[in-house]
Design a protein around this motif. Structure first.
Motif, short mmCIF file in Angstrom:
data_model
loop_
_atom_site.label_atom_id
_atom_site.label_comp_id
_atom_site.label_asym_id
_atom_site.label_seq_id
_atom_site.Cartn_x
_atom_site.Cartn_y
_atom_site.Cartn_z
N ASN A 1 1.55 -7.30 4.21
CA ASN A 1 0.34 -7.15 3.38
C ASN A 1 -0.56 -6.03 3.92
O ASN A 1 -1.16 -5.29 3.14
N GLN A 2 -0.67 -5.95 5.25
CA GLN A 2 -1.48 -4.88 5.84
C GLN A 2 -0.90 -3.51 5.50
O GLN A 2 -1.62 -2.60 5.09
N VAL A 3 0.40 -3.38 5.68
CA VAL A 3 1.08 -2.11 5.40
C VAL A 3 0.97 -1.78 3.92
O VAL A 3 0.68 -0.64 3.54
N ASN B 1 11.24 -2.80 3.45
CA ASN B 1 11.41 -4.25 3.30
C ASN B 1 10.55 -4.80 2.16
O ASN B 1 10.98 -5.69 1.41
N ILE B 2 9.33 -4.28 2.03
CA ILE B 2 8.45 -4.71 0.94
C ILE B 2 9.08 -4.35 -0.40
O ILE B 2 9.13 -5.17 -1.32
N LYS B 3 9.57 -3.12 -0.52
CA LYS B 3 10.22 -2.69 -1.76
C LYS B 3 11.42 -3.58 -2.07
O LYS B 3 11.65 -3.96 -3.22
N MET C 1 6.23 -13.41 -4.94
CA MET C 1 6.92 -13.25 -3.68
C MET C 1 5.88 -13.22 -2.57
O MET C 1 4.88 -12.54 -2.67
N ASN C 2 6.15 -13.96 -1.51
CA ASN C 2 5.24 -14.00 -0.38
C ASN C 2 5.60 -12.94 0.64
O ASN C 2 6.74 -12.84 1.08
N LEU C 3 4.60 -12.15 1.00
CA LEU C 3 4.77 -11.14 2.02
C LEU C 3 4.12 -11.62 3.30
O LEU C 3 3.13 -12.38 3.26
N SER C 4 4.62 -11.16 4.43
CA SER C 4 4.02 -11.53 5.71
C SER C 4 2.66 -10.85 5.86
O SER C 4 2.31 -9.94 5.08
N LYS C 5 1.92 -11.28 6.86
CA LYS C 5 0.59 -10.69 7.10
C LYS C 5 0.72 -9.19 7.37
O LYS C 5 -0.03 -8.38 6.82
N ARG C 6 1.68 -8.82 8.20
CA ARG C 6 1.89 -7.40 8.52
C ARG C 6 2.31 -6.62 7.28
O ARG C 6 1.84 -5.51 7.04
N TYR D 1 1.08 -3.06 -7.98
CA TYR D 1 1.24 -4.47 -7.60
C TYR D 1 0.08 -4.90 -6.69
O TYR D 1 -0.53 -5.95 -6.90
N TRP D 2 -0.22 -4.07 -5.69
CA TRP D 2 -1.28 -4.43 -4.74
C TRP D 2 -2.63 -4.51 -5.45
O TRP D 2 -3.38 -5.47 -5.26
#
Length: 115
Positions: A8-10, A40-42, A1-6, A56-57
């Motif tokens: 990924n930072q969070v 939203n990430i969850k 799953m692709n996460l946005s840049k923000r 995961y990270w």
């Protein structure tokens, strides 16, 4: 799953143990934005625990297949639970048997004393 840049930072800050309040201070966003981003990430990853996000990270940082590791950890955990439960059950059976023998002995002695 692709996460946005923000996201990924969070996620990175969350994975190293920062709270949503600390993340909001670090990224200069509101607390509600940090909390919403984590939520939203969850949702995107379909995981609900902070520990899963952290794993995961870290797995992504070291190019480890998280899903496969998750399966292995789950399998090992279940095996351990089964072993522990089995040994506890066996101990309980032994204790129960000992209690029955002890009670039987006490009853026999009681009848010997009365007779």
């Amino acid at each position: 799953m692709n996460l946005s840049k923000r996201e990924n930072q969070v996620l990175a800050l969350h994975a190293v143990g920062l709270t949503p309040d600390e993340i909001s201070d670090h990224l200069s966003v509101t607390r509600e934005t940090a909390r919403t981003t984590i939520r939203n990430i969850k949702s995107k990853l379909n995981w609900h625990k902070a520990s899963e996000l952290t794993a995961y990270w870290w797995c992504n940082q070291f190019n480890v297949d998280f899903i496969e590791k998750r399966k292995q950890i789950l399998s090992a955990s279940l095996s351990l639970i089964i072993l522990i439960a089995g040994s506890l059950f066996e101990c309980r059976r032994v204790r129960t048997r000992q209690m029955i023998l002890r009670r039987t002995y006490e009853i026999e002695r009681q009848y010997e004393i009365e007779a």
